[in-house]
Each structure stands twice: as C-alpha cells, then as structure tokens.
Design an enzyme around this catalytic site. Structure first.
Site, PDB file in Angstrom:
ATOM      1  N   HIS A  67       0.884  -1.187  -0.042  1.00  0.00           N
ATOM      2  CA  HIS A  67      -0.265   0.088  -0.001  1.00  0.00           C
ATOM      3  C   HIS A  67       0.778   1.274   0.084  1.00  0.00           C
ATOM      4  O   HIS A  67       1.975   1.307   0.424  1.00  0.00           O
ATOM      5  CB  HIS A  67      -0.870   0.068   1.232  1.00  0.00           C
ATOM      6  N   CYS A 175       1.248   0.511  13.420  1.00  0.00           N
ATOM      7  CA  CYS A 175       2.301   0.106  12.311  1.00  0.00           C
ATOM      8  C   CYS A 175       2.694   1.586  11.918  1.00  0.00           C
ATOM      9  O   CYS A 175       2.118   2.652  12.182  1.00  0.00           O
ATOM     10  CB  CYS A 175       1.892  -0.612  11.349  1.00  0.00           C
TER      11      CYS A 175
END
Length: 653
Positions: A67, A175
C-alpha cells in the site's frame, strides 16, 4: 464507506502471471495505470517499494497488502489479485503468497476511506474468508464474498474472559503507516485471546486516529499490557503495569506467545518517563553496537533528504557555471559566478545548513525522544557554526575576557553531539525522577528542555575543540588524496559497499561518503562520495552480467531478475543484489566485493569527484569525468559478474 466501494472489478487480476515480488508489484500497478486509477507508474511504484523497505507487507497465511498514499493516485482504489502458483513475497511467515490487495490512497485521503482500509484487514483474519477468496473465479464472486461477510460483521470492542473474574489484558497496536498491520494485529490478538479464554481490549493507533481507546479503568483492571507497535504510542499511562513491548509483526505472527508471556508474571514492570513515546522493551534489548547503529541510522535517515536536495542543487550550480563559462581568474567563484548558478547554490546551501542540526537532533530523539530533540538540534548547530571555548578578547577598558572562537567540528562533531545530547537528557531524567507528581508537567515542558540545552550547549563548546581538530585533519587528508592513498581509500570504501549491500557495513561507507560532501563544496565534490556511489552500483549490474553470460547456472526467474537489476544498479540501489547474495553468499559476496573494490580504487586513482549523494546514472553528469566514471562502473560489474558466474554451480538437471 465500505471496502466494497474501493474494490474495483475492472482492475482485479485473478490469474497473476508474475512469479517474483517486484514483478508482481509491477503487474498490479500496470493494471491500476491502465484503468486510470494511478497516473504515474514510477512514482507509485517508488511509494510501494519505500513501504516494503520498512517491513514486508506480506502478512503471512498467503496474504499481502502492499500500500501507498501517493500523489500519483487519482482515486482511492483497492486492487485484488490472485496467483495460482504462489509467489515468494518475503512474507513474515516465510511462506508463498497467493492473495494480494494493493491499496492505492490519494495524498489527501480522508478518515472515512482509511477506516474502510482497516476493515479489509479485519476481514482477512476471519476463519475461512481467505480460502473462499482463493476459490473465486470472477470479480463478481469476490465482491459477493465481501458483501456476505459485511452482513455478518460485528465490531468487537472487548473480548470477555471465559470465566467471570478471569484474566484480562489490554493491548495497543500500531504500524508505521497505520493502515494494514495495525488492524491485522488487533484482529489476531482478539481472535487468539478468545480461543484461550482470556479477556482483552485492543486499542488501535491507525492512520484514521486512535480506535477503541483504553480507559484508565481498562488499564487498572488489566493483568498486563501488550504493545505491538512500530511507532510511538502513548506510554506513560501504563506506569507500574507489567508490559510486553514488541514489533507489530509479532502481534500478527507470535500472538499466542505474547499473550502467554503477559500472563506468566515474567513481564517487567514499566516505569513511565513522561516522554510520551515507546519505551525500549526490556524483553528485547539491543546490544551496545545494535543500539549505536539504530540511533545513528535514525539521524542519518532524517539527514539524507537535506544532503540529497542540497547537494544536487549545489552540484547543478557548478554545472551551470561550467556550461555558461567562467573566466580563469574567477574560478574560485565557480558555482556562484553567474546569477542563476548563485541562486541554485544559495538554495542548496540553505538545505545543507540544516544537515548537521537534523543529524544530531534525530540521534538524540532516537535516544531520549522529544526532550532530546531540541538539545540535539542545538548540539548540531554548534558543531556546524564551530563555536567553542578558546581565545582571548579585550574589552574597551583593556581587560581580558574569554571569547568564543569558530572551529567547526562538522559531521563528526554533530554525530558526537547527538549522542551527547541524548545522554544528557537520560541523566537529567534520572536526576529529576524524585520530583513530586504535581511537578511532572513542568519537568517535561520546562526543566528537561531548558537544562538539556544548557548542559548540552556548554559541553559542546568544549567538545568542539578536539572534534574540530579531527575534522580538520580528515578534511586535509581528503584534500591531499592522490595516487596510492586515493586508491587505497577507494578500494576500502568500495569493498565495504558490497559486503552486506545495504546493511551496517554498506551504510558505514555511505555515511562516511556523505559526511565528506559539505567540506568539499568549494573544490567541486568529494572523491570519497564518487567511489562510494560507483562501487554501490556494481553488485546489481554484476548480477545481470552473470545471468547473461552464464545462463545455464541460473533459473529463468533468476535471469528475469537479472534484467531488473540493470535498472537497480544504474539507480544506485545496491540492495537489488541481496537475493543472490543471500542465496549463495560464499560465492556471490566475495565476487561483488572484488568488483566494487576495483571500481572504487579506479575512481580514486583518477581523482573523480561527485557532489550528489545519490542518484546513480541520473546524476553522472555532476561528476568531473562522466564517461570515465561510467567505464569504471562497467569494469567492476563485468569483473564481478564473470567471477560470480564462474564460481556458481550449474543447475542440477
């Protein structure tokens, strides 16, 4: 917004043809570009690969979620792709990957669409859902599966313990991008805890903000705390609680281990520092060398954009003056003789001016977090300006006074200053630990920054004296390089670039090269930087040479990878050769070292200089001998490639 609103049927790839990670990424991006969702293939690919460099988005169990939030994205899109063969995607569990969700987010993506991306992560952790996707044969079936799962989905805020009054834990997941791993870890912790009969509440620190936030009552009732995070989260609230602090990947792959450790009573008690960041976990301490490298690279990674931007701007200034022409009696003004060149040099100089404060600031930030940042910046600024104790001045009345003299300690001074500033803050924290709780706010906001700047500043005035002497000696040595000395230095840094291809040894050579740039601006560039970059281009190009001339010793997939290494080598991405070095280190790495060392030595022998710290062939025009520079790179690549190919064992039939 539901995830189905982002899943586009027209871009789905239900039979991926690529069999290698980079090729898979490129095949998916091509579909996005072909259908108009992404406008710039290379820009978006760069964003995807930059995310992969942080940690693989291969989450395990055959699932990957590459991503990027990127300016090349025209419309928020999720591309679903399926491989019928499986791909080595460097997943967390080391197993092949066959399901891919490429997330393309525009730079201005809002919280609603980020929440939908988080929803995708949660679907994929549900039992049997991934297997159903593997059996789907059409885009319509894929959408239908998500529709069905959406109807059954229920948001689980808290997993209750199996028995009333049973064990209860709290956890935080986060994250670096806050899109995928954050929610995968949440779902894994909730799922495994339910299977074990353990109660748990998981807070997510995602891109859309904090979700399912832990209350003071939650923390009070918890037996222990699990932190599965790769970035800073709010920590002081866990003061006095047993705490496990691990990377977010462990929350996904080692979930049961974390829960068992939290319940075992062996987790150490967390003591708050009032810094607001992630404390170093006592469960996973770094060695002294590992800690030094971690803090150093934290500063270097933040510094590099300033070096790259400023260095190339200054290099362009020299190039413009060379093109426009400068009279021989004005060569000392090369780079600023013509107005347009002077403007480029002025802008580049401004960027360079931030280099040392940023380096020292973020080294200190890595050690002591926010309170260390200001002290580190001050240390770097003093190293740059060269202020130090020394010298005597005379006041109007004739009396002697102590004066500050300028003796710049440069890169080395900033490096020492960063560690010094971080250490000062750690010492001050301990000295101020006995303050009443009512003064904790004053300690963080006033005392630590004030005392940190005061102590660090005066220490740096003293440190600058010996460090400046070392820096001056180093600069004089570099300026005097010629003949055998330049060859030996080029040989050394060139060989280092190929030892681990992006690891600590490679980075040490690269950091040394970039550290010489500021002091060589007036002389047209750094011979060390030229040797470093040339040598770093060799290993990937050597892979191509080996796969070209020794085809019978490489698989078709490896030969295809060899072709992609041309681009990586010419772009100064040494890491392109890592798969070959890792697969056959005894033959590959020595071969690469020979060619890289040879190239570095040849560059040093010819006195080639370079001002740009990165860019490979794209900045080759900024060397003082582009053609010879390229020849030396090719010589090293051919030598390494032939040695590697000769040593490589033939494929077994």
């Amino acid at each position: 917004m539901k995830i189905q609103d982002l899943l586009r049927k027209d871009v789905m790839l239900l039979d991926l043809q690529a069999t290698e990670k980079t090729a898979v990424i490129e095949e998916m991006i091509k579909s996005l570009v072909d259908h108009g969702y992404v406008t710039d293939f290379e820009a978006f690919k760069e964003g995807i690969l930059a995310r992969e460099a942080l940690t693989s988005t291969g989450l395990g169990d055959g699932i990957a979620m590459p991503h990027s939030k990127n300016s090349a994205v025209k419309e928020a899109t999720v591309l679903f792709a399926k491989s019928n063969k499986g791909v080595d995607y460097e997943s967390l569990d080391g197993q092949p990957t066959d399901l891919f969700f490429m997330i393309a987010a525009p730079e201005g993506a809002n919280d609603t669409h980020l929440a939908a991306l988080a929803e995708l992560s949660q679907y994929l952790m549900k039992d049997g859902f991934a297997d159903k996707l593997r059996q789907a044969t059409s885009p319509d079936q894929v959408i239908e599966l998500f529709d069905q799962a959406s109807e059954k989905a229920e948001e689980v805020a808290v997993v209750e313990p199996a028995n009333k009054g049973g064990d209860f834990l709290v956890a935080v997941t986060a994250c670096t991008t806050g899109i995928a791993h954050t929610y995968m870890a949440q779902e894994a912790l909730q799922k495994v805890a339910a299977e074990m009969g353990v109660g748990i509440k998981v807070e997510t620190n995602g891109a859309s903000g904090v979700g399912n936030k832990l209350t003071a009552e939650d923390i009070k009732n918890a037996k222990a705390v699990i932190i599965a995070a790769d970035k800073a989260v709010e920590m002081d609230r866990f003061d006095g609680k047993p705490l496990i602090n691990r990377p977010v990947a462990d929350g996904i792959r080692k979930t049961e281990e974390l829960i068992n450790l939290a319940l075992s009573g062996k987790a150490e008690i967390y003591k708050a520092t009032n810094s607001g960041g992630v404390a170093e976990s006592s469960n996973e301490k770094l060695s002294l060398g590992g800690a030094f490298y971690k803090h150093l690279m934290s500063g270097v990674s933040q510094m590099l954009p300033f070096v790259i931007g400023g260095g190339i701007m200054i290099a362009i200034a020299f190039l413009l003056d060379q093109i426009l022409g400068v009279p021989k009696d004005q060569l000392s003004n090369l780079g600023s003789y013509h107005e347009i060149a002077a403007q480029f040099k002025s802008i580049g100089g401004a960027a360079f001016g931030f280099m040392l404060p940023v380096l020292a600031g973020y080294i200190a930030y890595s050690i002591a977090e926010k309170p260390g940042l200001v002290s580190g910046f001050v240390a770097g600024a003093i190293a740059s300006s060269g202020a130090s104790f020394g010298g005597v001045a005379y006041a109007a009345g004739g009396e002697k006074t102590l004066a500050l003299v300028g003796v710049s300690s440069g890169f080395l001074g900033a490096l020492v200053g960063g560690f010094l500033a971080g250490g000062v803050i750690l010492v001050l924290r301990k000295l101020l630990a006995g303050l009443p709780r009512s003064l904790e706010g004053i300690r963080s906001i006033l005392l630590l920054p004030l005392l940190g700047v005061l102590v660090t500043g005066f220490l740096m005035l003293a440190v600058n004296i010996p460090m400046s002497a070392i820096n001056t000696a180093l600069n004089d040595f570099l300026a005097s390089l010629s003949g055998s000395s330049a060859v030996l230095l080029g040989l050394l840094v060139g060989g280092m670039m190929a030892v681990d291809m992006g690891g600590p040894v490679n980075k040490a050579a690269y950091v040394f090269g970039t550290s010489t740039l500021a002091s060589t601006v007036s002389t047209g560039g750094s011979p060390v930087m030229a040797a470093v970059m040339a040598a770093g281009m060799v290993p990937p190009l050597a892979v191509f040479v080996a796969t070209l001339f020794f085809k019978n010793k490489f698989t078709e997939e490896e030969r295809n990878s060899g072709i992609t290494n041309i681009v990586m080598g010419l772009s100064f991405i040494t890491e392109g050769a890592i798969p070959f070095g890792a697969a056959d280190p005894a033959r590959a790495i020595p071969s690469f070292i020979v060619g890289s060392a040879l190239t570095g030595a040849l560059v040093g022998l010819s006195g080639i200089k370079l001002m740009a710290p990165h860019g490979g062939i794209f900045v080759i025009g900024l060397t003082n001998n582009p053609i010879l520079y390229l020849v030396y790179v090719l010589v090293g690549a051919v030598v390494s490639g032939i040695i590697f190919g000769f040593l490589r064992k033939p494929l077994s039939k």
